[in-house]
Write an enzyme that holds these catalytic residues in place. Sequence first.
Site: not given
Length: 395
Positions: A12, A184, A380
Amino acid sequence: MSGASAVLLALNAGSSSLKFALYDAATRAPLCRGGVTAIKEKDRPAHFSAKGEAATALMAGEGPSPDTDHEGAARWLIAAIGERLAELPLAAVGHRVVHGGAEFDRPVLVTPDILRRLEALSPLAPSHQPHNLAPIRSLLDSAPRLPQIACFDTAFHRTQPRLAQLFPLPREFAERGVLRYGFHGLSYQFIAQELRRLERAPGRTIVAHLGHGASLCAMRDLESVATTMGFTALDGLMMGTRSGAIDPGLLLHLVMQEGYSPKEVHALLYERSGLLGVSEISDDLRALEASASPAAEEAMALFAYRAAREIGSLASALNGLDRLVFTAGVGENSPSMRARICAYLGFLGLALDDAANAANAQVISAPSSRVETLVLPTNEEAVIAEAAQALLGVH
């Protein structure tokens, strides 16, 4: 190590960091998470940290170059995993990619052609997309046989009705892909999955992803129906350094009357606005909460006001509200900001339990509240690992 025979790596990439998490490829049990921070920051060298079962082995040796970039950080991390966790071969690497445009509505296996198409979207997310793609490019060069999966922040919002995606511009723009995409999405997907796991009734939910970047997502039956970010990740809420929604006429004024160049407008809206611009102190809410400056107070008050206004807008799109969820750095860790925002929402029937909020409890609404209010940590990287496992069937 927990019986793992191969691992999935989730990456990420942010503007100055490369977060990662390692998972057992068969069970998705977490093995380690951490990241390289302070990438290309002027005043601090890049720094690696990790925690979890595999962290000790992974940190046993030199870290990345103090002046590394995102590509270098990814190469170093892959090499460190290969050398220091040699008994755990990499099965695949999954990546968060902010913008998938109109074309990419689900995770994809990356090829050089896919990478070129994603690079073409970089102008739509200039503060994110280049950093997301840098590790992918690096690994295509250094480990071309290693499967890489791109997971898109925009994909979760493709369930939105057409009216929620349209801009009031000539039709030709929509036909060229000028739409409200939303972002998001990996965070929102994780929260939706958590609500299912917690056996919460789907209903009408607004999730507030409040961090350095910030947005809201309205969900009906845990599918996205509206969100505050639009064509780019600049729209919507006030953020750490980004302005959020702003009068387009003001931008024309800056260019036509005050002589701003497009590059100067870009820097103003992306890097000098938001909490930093209003406070003139910091883009970090923790620093503002510790400050006695009236400008810091005004910045925090404006952040809460803008968030509450947008919650009201999304509640209208949902025709009411059953649940509000706070997540991400600010949403998970700032009782003060949650209280500021919720103070505006009594008209929806929301009542906060002050003690539960101060304790960062999972449920922070009062028993009398008509709107259940939760604090749920997001993850995530877990969504990325799940997508990689599902797409490749690795084990």
